[in-house]
Structure formats: C-alpha cells, structure tokens
Design a protein around this motif. Structure first.
Motif, PDB file in Angstrom:
ATOM      1  N   MET A   1       0.091   1.383   8.724  1.00 14.19           N
ATOM      2  CA  MET A   1       0.722   0.866   7.502  1.00 14.19           C
ATOM      3  C   MET A   1       0.665   1.873   6.360  1.00 14.19           C
ATOM      4  N   LEU A   2      -0.426   2.651   6.300  1.00 18.65           N
ATOM      5  CA  LEU A   2      -0.558   3.661   5.241  1.00 18.65           C
ATOM      6  C   LEU A   2       0.204   4.943   5.553  1.00 18.65           C
TER       7      LEU A   2
ATOM      8  N   ALA B   1      -5.763  -1.143   1.398  1.00 15.67           N
ATOM      9  CA  ALA B   1      -6.459  -0.763   2.629  1.00 15.67           C
ATOM     10  C   ALA B   1      -7.842  -1.400   2.714  1.00 15.67           C
ATOM     11  N   THR B   2      -8.574  -1.372   1.601  1.00 17.37           N
ATOM     12  CA  THR B   2      -9.943  -1.889   1.591  1.00 17.37           C
ATOM     13  C   THR B   2      -9.973  -3.385   1.840  1.00 17.37           C
TER      14      THR B   2
ATOM     15  N   GLY C   1       0.803  -1.217   0.000  1.00 15.36           N
ATOM     16  CA  GLY C   1       0.000   0.000   0.000  1.00 15.36           C
ATOM     17  C   GLY C   1       0.835   1.265   0.000  1.00 15.36           C
ATOM     18  N   LEU C   2       2.085   1.180  -0.432  1.00 18.99           N
ATOM     19  CA  LEU C   2       2.939   2.366  -0.473  1.00 18.99           C
ATOM     20  C   LEU C   2       2.435   3.364  -1.517  1.00 18.99           C
TER      21      LEU C   2
ATOM     22  N   GLN D   1     -10.566  -1.699 -16.854  1.00 14.13           N
ATOM     23  CA  GLN D   1     -10.691  -0.747 -15.755  1.00 14.13           C
ATOM     24  C   GLN D   1      -9.461   0.156 -15.793  1.00 14.13           C
ATOM     25  N   HIS D   2      -9.673   1.455 -15.715  1.00 11.76           N
ATOM     26  CA  HIS D   2      -8.540   2.389 -15.711  1.00 11.76           C
ATOM     27  C   HIS D   2      -7.804   2.265 -14.381  1.00 11.76           C
ATOM     28  N   LEU D   3      -6.513   1.950 -14.445  1.00 14.40           N
ATOM     29  CA  LEU D   3      -5.732   1.720 -13.233  1.00 14.40           C
ATOM     30  C   LEU D   3      -4.711   2.829 -13.016  1.00 14.40           C
ATOM     31  N   THR D   4      -4.515   3.189 -11.762  1.00 19.31           N
ATOM     32  CA  THR D   4      -3.478   4.139 -11.376  1.00 19.31           C
ATOM     33  C   THR D   4      -2.703   3.547 -10.201  1.00 19.31           C
ATOM     34  N   PRO D   5      -1.480   4.007  -9.949  1.00 21.98           N
ATOM     35  CA  PRO D   5      -0.719   3.495  -8.808  1.00 21.98           C
ATOM     36  C   PRO D   5      -1.454   3.650  -7.476  1.00 21.98           C
ATOM     37  N   HIS D   6      -2.155   4.780  -7.311  1.00 22.75           N
ATOM     38  CA  HIS D   6      -2.813   5.037  -6.028  1.00 22.75           C
ATOM     39  C   HIS D   6      -3.977   4.078  -5.779  1.00 22.75           C
ATOM     40  N   MET D   7      -4.535   3.529  -6.851  1.00 22.91           N
ATOM     41  CA  MET D   7      -5.634   2.568  -6.684  1.00 22.91           C
ATOM     42  C   MET D   7      -5.149   1.280  -6.010  1.00 22.91           C
ATOM     43  N   PHE D   8      -3.866   0.947  -6.177  1.00 22.37           N
ATOM     44  CA  PHE D   8      -3.307  -0.218  -5.470  1.00 22.37           C
ATOM     45  C   PHE D   8      -3.312   0.056  -3.966  1.00 22.37           C
ATOM     46  N   ARG D   9      -3.017   1.287  -3.602  1.00 22.11           N
ATOM     47  CA  ARG D   9      -3.015   1.686  -2.183  1.00 22.11           C
ATOM     48  C   ARG D   9      -4.428   1.597  -1.608  1.00 22.11           C
ATOM     49  N   HIS D  10      -5.404   2.116  -2.359  1.00 22.02           N
ATOM     50  CA  HIS D  10      -6.791   2.031  -1.908  1.00 22.02           C
ATOM     51  C   HIS D  10      -7.232   0.568  -1.775  1.00 22.02           C
ATOM     52  N   SER D  11      -6.846  -0.247  -2.725  1.00 19.70           N
ATOM     53  CA  SER D  11      -7.234  -1.662  -2.716  1.00 19.70           C
ATOM     54  C   SER D  11      -6.603  -2.381  -1.533  1.00 19.70           C
TER      55      SER D  11
END
Length: 311
Positions: A275-276, A259-260, A157-158, A247-257
């Motif tokens: 961790m975040l 955490a979720t 989640g970096l 699905q449009h992907l961005t690096p920050h979406m990995f962080r959101h995923s």
C-alpha cells in the motif's frame, strides 16, 4: 572526454532511456551542481578522476554539515554516473569498485500524528464546512478540496507528491479505486473504503469538475492549476493552527500514521508495504519500532506472566 559533457549525456540517459521522473532528474541535477563547485570538477577530463579525488569530494561534502542521508544520496548519484560510464565503456574501471564507503544514517524514527489530533483536525474542518451558509463561494469550494486532500492522505497513506500529481483518470470516484504512480514510475493501486471519505471526494469533484477536466489534475488551486505539494503543506499548517492542534503536522506524518495504525490493528506488514509502495520490506519495517505505548499495552495485557502469582 570532459566531465561536464558526460554528465549531460548521463542526464539524457536517465530522462529518456531510463524514464526517471522529472523530480528525480531535478534532484540529480542539483546534486551535480554541488560537484561542479568542487575543484572545477566539470572541467576535468574523465581520465583525471580517480578514487583519491572522489574520497576528497566526499570529505568536501561533510564540510557542509549535511545530514548523512543527503551525503549518501549525493554519493549514490555519483556511483550511478560511474556505473553508466563503465557500462557504456567510456571508462575501463569504475573507481568506486575500489572504494569502501559506509555512511551511517541517524536512526530517526518516523513521527506520527496522535489519534486525538487527527480527530481534532477533521472535526474542525467538517464543522467549518457545515457552518457555511452559501455553497457558491470559493471559500466553501476550497474547504471541500482541503477536506478531500486530508481524507485522502489519512485513508491511503499516499505521499504528498502522489496526491498532488493525481490525474482525474487515476481515480474511480464510485468504487474508491485509485491508481498511483509512485517512486521510480512504479504503479500501484489503493482503495478509499470509508463512505464519508468517498462522499467528500465526489462533492469536491462536482464543485471543480470543469477545471479538473480542463487541467487533468484532480486537485486544483484557485487559479485552476495543480494543487502543489507546498500548498498542501501550508494548508495543513493553517488548519493545525486554527484547530489548535498542539503538534507540528506535515503531510508525510499522515503517511506514517496510516502505516503505524494499520500495523497496530494486526495488518500483515507485507500488505502495508504494498500500500505504501515500498520497494523493500526493510523500509516498511521501521514502523515495527515506533510505538512504545502500544508495546507497553501489549506486554501488560498479553504477556503470560500476568497470570502467575507467588505471594
């Protein structure tokens, strides 16, 4: 004193006394540039700046159709500047003390990557890796690096900036222990625990070892320089298209995923906050509102009403 000189002193204070990051300093300078274009603000004497002029500047910002978050940030920088002036006794009264400013941000929930798309993306890059006949080409080395970046984004989640700026001294490849310098120069640690993720990081290091030790940054591009945030974004987009991820992907979406999915597994939100690297728990709490499918599943399978029948 003229505003331009005082802003110069403030930037010096932020850089060398508060030790703010280069990225933050750059953002401050950018925000002040917009202020410079407003009514020759930089040419004014600080005594000419009052709450009437500051309110006018805020209205000026709204004329650009900026997002509330951007306006809020620009006002926060200006507040910090006047707090500095008051603390240094350059002004007697901070004009913001007599202003009530409430900028309401849009309640945009963070977007996450569907698990099926994460699987699809990782399956594609690992299959591509396994199809290489020669392990000597840069193409092979680059896909190993790309997989290592993707694994790190998903497993820790970096932030993309944190991944891009990792140094070799920040990572213990054998234990999976990573030291991260986050926002506001706040240090935290996180672990890569999955063996497959650790293996790909080790393989990547063995392929780029000389460049990494020379440049000190852990992730390196073709020219032997730091693998930038923009390069990581473009890399993800490339594999999204090749893997036919719809699905449009961005690096920050990995962080959101990250955490979720931890939250869905029952991990305490305060552990996720740590961790975040969130300073406030309220920032992390947004993840408690984002998964309606999970909510429906919980209510349909766990609510006691399901055991009651009256027919």
């Amino acid at each position: 004193m003229k505003v331009d000189l005082l802003i110069e002193n403030f930037i010096f204070h932020c850089k060398y006394e508060k030790n703010l990051t280069e990225k933050t300093i750059k953002a401050y300078s950018s925000d002040f540039q917009q202020l410079k274009e407003f009514k020759n603000f930089f040419e004014l004497d600080i005594s000419q700046v009052d709450k009437v002029l500051l309110k006018e500047y805020i209205r000026y910002l709204y004329s650009f159709n900026l997002k509330p978050k951007s306006i809020k940030r620009k006002v926060a920088v200006l507040k910090a500047f006047f707090n500095y002036l008051e603390f240094e006794e350059i002004i007697e009264i901070n004009p913001f003390r007599k202003m009530r400013i409430s900028i309401k941000e849009d309640n945009n929930l963070p977007k996450i990557i569907e698990m099926k798309n994460i699987k699809k993306l990782l399956r594609y890059v690992y299959c591509s890796k396994n199809n290489f006949a020669s392990k000597e080409s840069f193409s092979y080395k680059s896909i190993i690096r790309d997989i290592a970046v993707l694994e790190l984004l998903f497993s820790t989640g970096l932030r993309v900036s944190e991944v891009s700026n990792l140094k070799i001294t920040d990572i213990d490849l054998f234990s999976g222990y990573i030291k991260v310098m986050g926002k506001g120069n706040k240090e935290r640690t996180i672990h890569v625990c999955e063996q497959e993720s650790k293996n790909i990081l080790k393989e990547y290091f063995s392929l780029f070892k000389s460049d990494i030790e020379n440049k000190k940054y852990f992730f390196i591009n073709r020219l032997g320089r730091r693998f930038s945030e923009q390069s990581i974004t473009l890399m993800i987009r490339k594999y999204q298209n090749k893997a036919k991820v719809n699905q449009h992907l961005t690096p920050h979406m990995f962080r959101h995923s990250f955490a979720t999915m931890l939250l869905e597994e029952g991990v305490d939100i305060r552990y996720i906050q740590g961790m975040l690297g969130h300073a406030s728990i309220s920032t992390t709490q947004i993840y408690t509102h984002i998964n309606n499918k999970k909510q429906k599943k919980i209510l349909s399978s766990k609510h006691p009403r399901r055991n009651l029948s009256f027919s």
